[in-house]
Design a protein around this motif. Structure first.
Motif, short mmCIF file in Angstrom:
data_model
loop_
_atom_site.label_atom_id
_atom_site.label_comp_id
_atom_site.label_asym_id
_atom_site.label_seq_id
_atom_site.Cartn_x
_atom_site.Cartn_y
_atom_site.Cartn_z
N THR A 44 0.85 -1.19 0.00
CA THR A 44 0.00 0.00 0.00
C THR A 44 0.89 1.24 0.00
N ALA A 45 0.28 2.38 -0.33
CA ALA A 45 1.05 3.62 -0.33
C ALA A 45 1.62 3.91 1.04
N GLN A 46 0.84 3.62 2.09
CA GLN A 46 1.31 3.88 3.45
C GLN A 46 2.46 2.97 3.82
N GLN A 47 2.37 1.70 3.43
CA GLN A 47 3.48 0.77 3.71
C GLN A 47 4.77 1.25 3.07
N THR A 48 4.67 1.66 1.81
CA THR A 48 5.87 2.13 1.10
C THR A 48 6.45 3.37 1.77
N LEU A 49 5.58 4.31 2.17
CA LEU A 49 6.06 5.50 2.87
C LEU A 49 6.73 5.11 4.18
N ASP A 50 6.13 4.20 4.92
CA ASP A 50 6.71 3.77 6.21
C ASP A 50 8.06 3.11 6.01
N TYR A 51 8.15 2.23 5.01
CA TYR A 51 9.43 1.55 4.74
C TYR A 51 10.50 2.58 4.34
N THR A 52 10.13 3.52 3.49
CA THR A 52 11.11 4.49 2.99
C THR A 52 11.52 5.45 4.11
N THR B 193 21.36 -7.75 5.08
CA THR B 193 20.63 -8.96 5.46
C THR B 193 19.77 -8.75 6.70
N ALA B 194 20.14 -7.77 7.54
CA ALA B 194 19.38 -7.54 8.78
C ALA B 194 18.13 -6.68 8.54
N LEU B 195 18.01 -6.11 7.33
CA LEU B 195 16.84 -5.27 7.05
C LEU B 195 15.57 -6.10 6.97
N PRO B 196 14.43 -5.57 7.46
CA PRO B 196 13.15 -6.26 7.23
C PRO B 196 12.90 -6.41 5.73
N ALA B 197 12.15 -7.44 5.35
CA ALA B 197 11.94 -7.76 3.93
C ALA B 197 11.35 -6.59 3.16
N GLY B 198 10.37 -5.90 3.75
CA GLY B 198 9.73 -4.78 3.07
C GLY B 198 10.70 -3.64 2.80
N GLU B 199 11.51 -3.30 3.78
CA GLU B 199 12.49 -2.22 3.62
C GLU B 199 13.53 -2.59 2.56
N ARG B 200 13.94 -3.84 2.59
CA ARG B 200 14.96 -4.25 1.62
C ARG B 200 14.41 -4.20 0.20
N ALA B 201 13.16 -4.64 0.02
CA ALA B 201 12.55 -4.63 -1.32
C ALA B 201 12.44 -3.20 -1.85
N VAL B 202 12.03 -2.27 -0.99
CA VAL B 202 11.92 -0.87 -1.41
C VAL B 202 13.30 -0.28 -1.71
#
Length: 694
Positions: free
Chosen positions: A282-290, A366-375
């Protein structure tokens, strides 16, 4: 004399304090090397609710509208009062003679700092830190180029206008329509036009009538050609039969070399759209990860509407690109870097495009959460692509004549992948296209080709697609653009920083719902959302009007438009709405009135207490008794007043509370909460402990 630095979040304060060598930990701040570094916790100071201006506004009545404060009031919530008091004490210290505003470098960051500054009645001079990265080098550079706070007064004025206009529209329109239609209807200056976009899209889908069409495909050696669409099945089948008996004559051959330019860098909205399309975020997830990546110093500032970099960054880009390639593509190959493609000072406003930092290229991911790493991988890949060379392909377009009909075919073969060597099919937008890596055979005008096969294919016209998060973000960004000046810098609904929150609020208030598969979610208006748009007047749901307001806010930032004039427009619109709005005929069918839920008897006058949008109120409108859902007393002990608790308080005058939290000590405790009323009929609370009362 130490300087007081105020950031937006504790994590940012720690990053800045480390660079400044302010390493001594104190209560709510860090100290050292001539600096005190403290922080806000988001919005410490917020606009006061209507009942702060007049107690009668505690109940929603049409005759009290419009509510247009002459002197705006602000309040500090109990949950953030401790940190607010720490900041107030630091500002008032005799040895502090100046401050540095280090909140996020944008409209909302400016507002957060200024509201605290004014609420503390501080008059000391302050400077502004304006940075786009939390890397140590960027922080040091920012502190070497601090600017006088007065240079950002226009930005603050725009932030105030945004906040206050949203309050005026939200408070007045929400109360007006909720009272008139007997339902809680949340209205927003940007939220309602966004909802209207989805309702209009669904209406277009519902009204669409699918029609069949037919095409004939003929197969020659090495390629297939298609006819134009044919409405009649019989005509198409006859053409297919005729083609089987005939040859195809080449009437036109066009060959050309096509160069596809690299994509631009990401701004926030484009990043959100790509992450939704590719990963389903979602847009909010992407903003939170970034935002989290920004605070970890791995990407630059996320809330940007620019897709370019500034000239002073040009020398840094080649090295950053090579390090990014090595880190994310595990390659020591030197790639071409055309920095000039991403440099344009004129197209950078508050912040440049989002790019990875050297910290990201030098950190174990490797320690990054999956969502943050993908972004992060998306952002890194986009940097490498944006400075790359064009993708080149040889394209051939052919026209043929067969059985007195025209057939067309296209072929393409990539000769230089260029920037596309670094991306997947999803990112290139080719995931839905048929793979065609072959070129058209070497044929010439006038050649006669044997038709190996001819078939009739049936298709259907398709309606517009439901909005996904990606396509709604794009629609918000482009809303009203056709009515805006060509040189308008910001078009559309909301800003990159606010669009995700707007969508989330529409879902949370049950005007939109997410449906579909795990990856592809559609945003569909609910019956409640559709009904709301149906009864809203044009000025509330107009995308072009709201886009025009966003442009004026930007003009206020630049000192080109008066904040008073902007607020005057908003107040005039709301006053006209309250005065002239007429209930839609037969609205009770579209939006049945909610029945008032009785939960007990009023301790003041004995009438029924019924549930409303904001709390539980006496049915006797002249009685002042009320139990508010957003109750400051309950917030101060870490609790929320629920319907069950309100019912017990009215029935027994008390309710047992477990796990209350002291705002002073942070310790938890159990107690009995007792409901009382004062001489004016207002609710009052006290806690009863074992061994005594408090």
């Amino acid at each position: 004399m130490p300087k007081l630095v105020i950031t937006e979040k504790p994590s940012v304060a720690q990053s800045i304090a480390k660079v400044l060598s302010a390493t001594k930990r104190c209560n709510g701040y860090l100290e050292g090397n001539g600096y005190l570094v403290s922080w806000c916790i988001g919005h410490l100071v917020e606009l006061a609710p209507p009942d702060y201006y007049d107690e009668r506004y505690g109940k929603w009545k049409k005759e009290d509208l419009p509510i247009l404060p002459a002197n705006w009031k602000y309040t500090v919530s109990p949950g953030t009062k401790k940190q607010f008091n720490i900041l107030k004490e630091l500002m008032n210290r005799d040895d502090v003679d100046s401050l540095i505003c280090a909140t996020d470098a944008g409209r909302e960051g400016e507002l957060i700092f200024r509201l605290v500054y004014h609420q503390c009645r501080c008059r000391k001079p302050f400077e502004r830190l304006w940075i786009s990265s939390l890397e140590d080098s960027a922080i040091r550079e920012g502190f070497r180029h601090l600017k006088p706070g007065i240079e950002y007064d226009a930005l603050y004025e725009a932030a105030l206008c945004r906040e206050r206009s949203d309050w005026i529209v939200g408070i007045n329109a929400t109360r007006l329509f909720s009272v008139l239609y007997g339902n809680t209807l949340n209205i927003g200056r940007v939220m309602s036009p966004t909802l209207a976009l989805t309702v209009m899209r669904e209406a277009a889908i519902a009204a669409f009538i699918s029609e069949p069409f037919y095409t004939v495909k003929i197969q020659m050696d090495g390629f297939t050609a298609s006819s134009e669409r044919i409405k009649s099945k019989e005509e198409a089948e006859k053409l297919a039969a005729d083609c089987k008996e005939a040859s195809a004559v080449v009437t036109k051959v066009e060959r050309k070399n096509r160069k596809e330019k690299p994509p631009l860098l990401y701004d926030l909205t484009t990043l959100q759209r790509e992450a939704n399309k590719i990963m389903g975020y979602t847009a909010q997830q992407t903003l939170d990860y970034t935002q989290s990546l920004y605070e970890k110093k791995m990407v630059t500032y996320p809330r940007t509407d620019s897709r370019y970099l500034t000239e002073d960054m040009a020398a840094l880009i080649p090295d950053l690109v090579q390090k990014t390639v090595k880190k994310f593509f595990v390659s020591d190959e030197t790639v071409p870097v055309r920095t000039g493609q991403v440099i344009n000072n004129k197209k950078v406003t508050d912040h440049h495009a989002i790019i990875p930092t050297k910290t990201a290229a030098e950190t174990d991911l490797t320690a990054l959460p999956a969502g943050e790493r993908a972004v992060l991988e998306l952002i890194a890949r986009r940097l490498v692509c944006a400075v790359g060379i064009p993708c080149e392909s040889d394209e051939t377009a052919v026209e043929l004549s067969c059985a007195d009909a025209v057939f067309k075919a296209k072929g393409s073969i990539v000769t230089e992948p260029g920037w596309k060597a670094f991306i997947s099919g999803v990112e290139s937008g080719n995931e839905d296209k048929e793979e065609d890596a072959s070129s058209i055979p070497d044929i010439q005008n006038g050649m006669e080709l044997t038709v190996r096969e001819a078939v009739c294919k049936e298709g259907k016209t398709v309606p517009p697609k439901h909005y996904t998060e990606a396509t709604l973000l794009q629609a918000m960004e482009n809303a009203g653009a056709e009515e805006m000046p060509e040189d308008a810098e910001r078009k559309g609904l909301g800003t990159p920083a606010t669009r995700a929150g707007i969508i989330e609020k529409l879902v949370r208030t049950e005007f939109l719902e997410r449906t579909g598969s795990k990856k592809t979610k559609y945003l569909i208006p609910t019956q409640k959302g559709t009904a709301l748009v149906t009864i809203l007047p044009e000025q509330i749901q107009s995308a072009s009007m709201t886009a025009e307001w966003e442009e004026k806010l930007l003009e206020i930032e630049r000192g080109e438009y008066s904040g008073d004039a902007f607020m005057g427009e908003i107040e005039a619109m709301i006053s006209d709405l309250v005065k002239n709005y007429q209930i839609v005929p037969d609205a009770e069918i579209l939006m049945p009135k909610q029945k008032s839920q009785k939960i007990g008897k009023c301790p003041v006058c004995g009438n029924d207490v019924i549930e409303g949008a904001k709390g539980w109120f006496c049915a006797n409108r002249s009685c002042p008794f009320a139990l508010w859902k957003q109750n400051r007393y309950f917030e101060s002990i870490g609790k929320k007043l629920t319907a069950s608790m309100a019912e017990k308080l009215l029935a027994n005058g008390k309710v047992r509370m477990k796990g209350c939290k002291s705002a002073k000590t942070g310790k938890t405790f159990d107690a009995v909460l007792i409901l009382e009323t004062d001489a004016y009929g207002k609710a009052r609370f006290r806690l009863d402990f074992e061994g005594g009362k408090k």
